[in-house]
Design a protein around this motif. Structure first.
Motif, PDB file in Angstrom:
ATOM      1  N   ILE A 139      -0.751   7.725  -5.563  1.00  0.00           N
ATOM      2  CA  ILE A 139      -1.410   8.168  -4.337  1.00  0.00           C
ATOM      3  C   ILE A 139      -0.759   7.512  -3.118  1.00  0.00           C
ATOM      4  CG2 ILE A 139      -3.573   8.071  -3.033  1.00  0.00           C
ATOM      5  CD1 ILE A 139      -5.048   8.321  -5.699  1.00  0.00           C
ATOM      6  N   MET A 140      -0.542   6.210  -3.205  1.00  0.00           N
ATOM      7  CA  MET A 140       0.083   5.485  -2.095  1.00  0.00           C
ATOM      8  C   MET A 140       1.502   5.967  -1.845  1.00  0.00           C
ATOM      9  SD  MET A 140      -0.250   2.988   0.146  1.00  0.00           S
ATOM     10  CE  MET A 140      -1.548   1.887  -0.438  1.00  0.00           C
ATOM     11  N   PHE A 141       2.263   6.174  -2.911  1.00  0.00           N
ATOM     12  CA  PHE A 141       3.655   6.607  -2.757  1.00  0.00           C
ATOM     13  C   PHE A 141       3.744   7.988  -2.111  1.00  0.00           C
ATOM     14  CE2 PHE A 141       7.223   9.039  -4.614  1.00  0.00           C
ATOM     15  CZ  PHE A 141       8.276   8.354  -4.030  1.00  0.00           C
ATOM     16  N   ASN A 142       2.918   8.928  -2.558  1.00  0.00           N
ATOM     17  CA  ASN A 142       2.940  10.272  -1.968  1.00  0.00           C
ATOM     18  C   ASN A 142       2.565  10.255  -0.494  1.00  0.00           C
ATOM     19  OD1 ASN A 142       3.711  11.522  -4.360  1.00  0.00           O
ATOM     20  ND2 ASN A 142       1.605  11.785  -5.058  1.00  0.00           N
ATOM     21  N   LEU A 143       1.743   9.282  -0.101  1.00  0.00           N
ATOM     22  CA  LEU A 143       1.340   9.185   1.300  1.00  0.00           C
ATOM     23  C   LEU A 143       2.470   8.681   2.186  1.00  0.00           C
ATOM     24  CD1 LEU A 143      -0.934   9.246   3.473  1.00  0.00           C
ATOM     25  CD2 LEU A 143      -1.452   6.887   2.797  1.00  0.00           C
ATOM     26  N   VAL A 144       3.163   7.639   1.756  1.00  0.00           N
ATOM     27  CA  VAL A 144       4.161   6.998   2.621  1.00  0.00           C
ATOM     28  C   VAL A 144       5.569   7.552   2.421  1.00  0.00           C
ATOM     29  CG1 VAL A 144       2.793   4.890   2.581  1.00  0.00           C
ATOM     30  CG2 VAL A 144       4.674   5.140   0.961  1.00  0.00           C
ATOM     31  N   ARG A 145       5.778   8.342   1.394  1.00  0.00           N
ATOM     32  CA  ARG A 145       7.133   8.811   1.076  1.00  0.00           C
ATOM     33  C   ARG A 145       7.838   9.496   2.236  1.00  0.00           C
ATOM     34  NH1 ARG A 145       7.246  13.102  -3.571  1.00  0.00           N
ATOM     35  NH2 ARG A 145       6.005  14.139  -1.956  1.00  0.00           N
ATOM     36  N   PRO A 146       7.205  10.445   2.959  1.00  0.00           N
ATOM     37  CA  PRO A 146       7.937  11.098   4.051  1.00  0.00           C
ATOM     38  C   PRO A 146       8.338  10.152   5.179  1.00  0.00           C
ATOM     39  CG  PRO A 146       5.955  12.334   3.453  1.00  0.00           C
ATOM     40  CD  PRO A 146       5.858  10.995   2.788  1.00  0.00           C
ATOM     41  N   HIS A 147       7.648   9.031   5.316  1.00  0.00           N
ATOM     42  CA  HIS A 147       7.898   8.113   6.427  1.00  0.00           C
ATOM     43  C   HIS A 147       8.863   6.992   6.055  1.00  0.00           C
ATOM     44  CE1 HIS A 147       4.437   9.948   8.536  1.00  0.00           C
ATOM     45  NE2 HIS A 147       3.859   9.936   7.344  1.00  0.00           N
ATOM     46  N   LEU A 148       9.211   6.860   4.771  1.00  0.00           N
ATOM     47  CA  LEU A 148      10.063   5.751   4.327  1.00  0.00           C
ATOM     48  C   LEU A 148      11.319   6.236   3.626  1.00  0.00           C
ATOM     49  CD1 LEU A 148       7.377   3.265   2.903  1.00  0.00           C
ATOM     50  CD2 LEU A 148       8.438   3.257   5.163  1.00  0.00           C
ATOM     51  N   THR A 149      11.745   7.452   3.909  1.00  0.00           N
ATOM     52  CA  THR A 149      12.956   7.961   3.255  1.00  0.00           C
ATOM     53  C   THR A 149      14.188   7.154   3.633  1.00  0.00           C
ATOM     54  OG1 THR A 149      13.149   9.575   5.049  1.00  0.00           O
ATOM     55  CG2 THR A 149      12.081  10.313   3.029  1.00  0.00           C
ATOM     56  N   PHE A 150      14.204   6.572   4.840  1.00  0.00           N
ATOM     57  CA  PHE A 150      15.367   5.805   5.287  1.00  0.00           C
ATOM     58  C   PHE A 150      15.501   4.487   4.524  1.00  0.00           C
ATOM     59  CE2 PHE A 150      11.819   4.267   7.690  1.00  0.00           C
ATOM     60  CZ  PHE A 150      12.049   2.921   7.855  1.00  0.00           C
ATOM     61  N   THR A 151      14.470   4.078   3.799  1.00  0.00           N
ATOM     62  CA  THR A 151      14.521   2.841   3.012  1.00  0.00           C
ATOM     63  C   THR A 151      14.883   3.092   1.547  1.00  0.00           C
ATOM     64  OG1 THR A 151      12.177   2.932   2.416  1.00  0.00           O
ATOM     65  CG2 THR A 151      12.734   1.842   4.502  1.00  0.00           C
ATOM     66  N   ASN A 152      15.309   4.304   1.217  1.00  0.00           N
ATOM     67  CA  ASN A 152      15.618   4.668  -0.175  1.00  0.00           C
ATOM     68  C   ASN A 152      14.408   4.496  -1.087  1.00  0.00           C
ATOM     69  OD1 ASN A 152      18.348   5.284   0.333  1.00  0.00           O
ATOM     70  ND2 ASN A 152      18.942   3.144   0.101  1.00  0.00           N
ATOM     71  N   ILE A 153      13.230   4.844  -0.568  1.00  0.00           N
ATOM     72  CA  ILE A 153      12.010   4.584  -1.321  1.00  0.00           C
ATOM     73  C   ILE A 153      11.900   5.475  -2.559  1.00  0.00           C
ATOM     74  CG2 ILE A 153      10.523   6.231  -0.109  1.00  0.00           C
ATOM     75  CD1 ILE A 153       9.659   2.632  -1.216  1.00  0.00           C
ATOM     76  N   ILE A 154      12.476   6.674  -2.501  1.00  0.00           N
ATOM     77  CA  ILE A 154      12.382   7.576  -3.653  1.00  0.00           C
ATOM     78  C   ILE A 154      13.170   7.044  -4.846  1.00  0.00           C
ATOM     79  CG2 ILE A 154      12.887   9.910  -4.488  1.00  0.00           C
ATOM     80  CD1 ILE A 154      12.249  10.955  -1.710  1.00  0.00           C
ATOM     81  N   PRO A 155      14.452   6.678  -4.697  1.00  0.00           N
ATOM     82  CA  PRO A 155      15.148   6.093  -5.863  1.00  0.00           C
ATOM     83  C   PRO A 155      14.561   4.759  -6.300  1.00  0.00           C
ATOM     84  CG  PRO A 155      16.540   6.034  -3.896  1.00  0.00           C
ATOM     85  CD  PRO A 155      15.384   6.904  -3.569  1.00  0.00           C
ATOM     86  N   LYS A 156      13.994   3.985  -5.382  1.00  0.00           N
ATOM     87  CA  LYS A 156      13.346   2.730  -5.770  1.00  0.00           C
ATOM     88  C   LYS A 156      12.132   3.012  -6.653  1.00  0.00           C
ATOM     89  CE  LYS A 156      14.647   0.041  -1.707  1.00  0.00           C
ATOM     90  NZ  LYS A 156      14.165  -0.581  -0.467  1.00  0.00           N
ATOM     91  N   TYR A 157      11.344   3.991  -6.239  1.00  0.00           N
ATOM     92  CA  TYR A 157      10.160   4.355  -7.025  1.00  0.00           C
ATOM     93  C   TYR A 157      10.579   4.924  -8.377  1.00  0.00           C
ATOM     94  CZ  TYR A 157       5.663   6.524  -8.172  1.00  0.00           C
ATOM     95  OH  TYR A 157       4.489   6.890  -8.783  1.00  0.00           O
ATOM     96  N   ALA A 158      11.665   5.723  -8.386  1.00  0.00           N
ATOM     97  CA  ALA A 158      12.157   6.287  -9.652  1.00  0.00           C
ATOM     98  C   ALA A 158      12.627   5.174 -10.596  1.00  0.00           C
ATOM     99  CB  ALA A 158      13.293   7.266  -9.364  1.00  0.00           C
ATOM    100  N   ALA A 159      13.315   4.164 -10.055  1.00  0.00           N
ATOM    101  CA  ALA A 159      13.769   3.045 -10.885  1.00  0.00           C
ATOM    102  C   ALA A 159      12.587   2.288 -11.478  1.00  0.00           C
ATOM    103  CB  ALA A 159      14.646   2.101 -10.062  1.00  0.00           C
ATOM    104  N   PHE A 160      11.539   2.088 -10.659  1.00  0.00           N
ATOM    105  CA  PHE A 160      10.367   1.390 -11.176  1.00  0.00           C
ATOM    106  C   PHE A 160       9.648   2.223 -12.237  1.00  0.00           C
ATOM    107  CE2 PHE A 160       5.793   0.510 -10.953  1.00  0.00           C
ATOM    108  CZ  PHE A 160       5.800  -0.821 -11.352  1.00  0.00           C
ATOM    109  N   GLU A 161       9.556   3.525 -12.020  1.00  0.00           N
ATOM    110  CA  GLU A 161       8.921   4.390 -13.018  1.00  0.00           C
ATOM    111  C   GLU A 161       9.696   4.376 -14.332  1.00  0.00           C
ATOM    112  OE1 GLU A 161       6.023   6.490 -12.944  1.00  0.00           O
ATOM    113  OE2 GLU A 161       5.652   4.979 -11.402  1.00  0.00           O
ATOM    114  N   PHE A 162      11.011   4.305 -14.256  1.00  0.00           N
ATOM    115  CA  PHE A 162      11.814   4.202 -15.474  1.00  0.00           C
ATOM    116  C   PHE A 162      11.497   2.908 -16.221  1.00  0.00           C
ATOM    117  CE2 PHE A 162      14.855   7.499 -13.881  1.00  0.00           C
ATOM    118  CZ  PHE A 162      14.846   8.284 -15.022  1.00  0.00           C
ATOM    119  N   ILE A 163      11.305   1.813 -15.490  1.00  0.00           N
ATOM    120  CA  ILE A 163      10.938   0.551 -16.137  1.00  0.00           C
ATOM    121  C   ILE A 163       9.610   0.697 -16.870  1.00  0.00           C
ATOM    122  CG2 ILE A 163      10.303  -1.853 -15.730  1.00  0.00           C
ATOM    123  CD1 ILE A 163      12.235  -1.910 -13.410  1.00  0.00           C
TER     124      ILE A 163
END
Length: 336
Positions: free
Chosen positions: A218-242
């Motif tokens: 829920i938190m990630f879907n909320l902030v994702r459009p505003h934090l794309t410049f921080t590479n938040i999507i691949p960071k979240y994907a890496a954590f989900e893989f863990i």
């Protein structure tokens, strides 16, 4: 009618994990090379993490460094605990406890990082005060599209943080309870009998884990459009893989070992051989994720933030100096 007597190795009957010296004695050249390579990969993962920690202490602002170091420590810690479990099969319960505690804490830290990247709790609430929060997201309520949208306020933020904090608190507690019951013979890995504590602890752990992933999603879907410049999507994907590799993969391989799909090969019985294979896979997987996280979190904009902070400090000092000089000129040389 001829009858064939099948001799079953006592190790396969007892299903007890072997001692480390038994593993070493049965290693051939291929096994020795495999152990050496996996141990080297674990050492490299730890060294990469140490180097990254030194970099973060020098280059990243104090408000971010602790959380980011925690997040980057997850993969190396899982790799290290898996390496110990590979060398010492009887310590699997304790190495799993280390991995579980680390993952639970890091999941909460990752959510705090999302808030921190928005400027902190106060800036987060100010930024999203006019936004409606979508709670029909995975893995808990992805099909419940009829769920209402929620206003974002302090209570909403507290509930979201509580969703991951309960995992950081309850997951280590449940693992500690499992170790205590395992020592008493009540907790048996792979035993789904209602009379045993295994099934009840496993179900409880599944519920609290899914709840934490739901709050994080829920938190990630909320902030994702505003934090794309921080590479938040691949960071979240890496954590989900863990999470997937350390939890789902481990559960599947454990089931295969307890049901006999992964057979007994002395000196390793089926369940121990399943854990043995899973630990070797985790070492390789966490090594790759460690390298990927090093690339993702070593960001150029952190250096820009530091330069901006330094520039603001210099500007403040210059303004203070000008203010004092101006006051001295107004008061006159005698008052100075």
């Amino acid at each position: 009618m001829n009858k064939t007597n099948v001799t079953i190795n006592p190790i396969c009957r007892t299903r007890e994990a072997p001692y480390s010296y038994q593993i070493i004695q049965n290693l051939d050249i291929t096994g020795i090379l495999l152990f050496a390579i996996l141990t080297l990969m674990t050492v490299i993962s730890v060294l990469v993490f140490i180097e990254e920690t030194c970099y973060m202490y020098k280059k990243i602002p104090a408000s971010k460094k602790t959380i980011i170091i925690w997040i980057n420590s997850c993969a190396p810690i899982i790799a290290t605990s898996s390496c110990f479990g590979m060398w010492i099969p009887r310590a699997t319960m304790f190495t799993d406890l280390t991995s579980v505690v680390c993952l639970a804490v890091v999941m909460h830290k990752f959510q705090l990082m999302l808030v921190n990247e928005c400027g902190g709790s106060q800036a987060f609430l100010e930024k999203f005060k006019d936004t409606k929060l979508k709670i029909s997201t995975g893995p808990f309520c992805c099909c419940c599209l009829c769920l209402p949208y929620k206003d974002i306020n302090r209570q909403t933020l507290f509930v979201l943080k509580l969703g991951t904090f309960q995992l950081a608190f309850l997951r280590p507690l449940s693992m500690f309870l499992a170790i205590v019951l395992w020592a008493n013979g009540t907790f048996v890995i792979g035993n789904s009998s209602p009379s045993k504590a295994t099934i009840w602890i496993s179900v409880s752990v599944g519920v609290i884990t899914i709840t934490a992933l739901w709050a994080l999603g829920i938190m990630f879907n909320l902030v994702r459009p505003h934090l794309t410049f921080t590479n938040i999507i691949p960071k979240y994907a890496a954590f989900e893989f863990i999470v997937i590799l350390s939890q789902l993969q481990t559960s599947i391989i454990t089931i295969l070992g307890t049901t006999g799909v992964i057979s007994c090969v002395p000196p390793l019985p089926g369940p121990s051989r399943a854990s043995y294979m899973n630990q070797q896979l985790l070492i390789m997987e966490m090594f790759l994720i460690t390298v990927i996280c090093r690339t993702l979190y070593r960001r150029k904009y952190d250096e820009v933030d530091l330069e901006m902070t330094d520039q603001e400090t210099k500007d403040n000092m210059q303004n203070s100096t000008l203010h004092l000089n101006g006051k001295a000129m107004e008061d006159g040389p005698n008052n100075v």
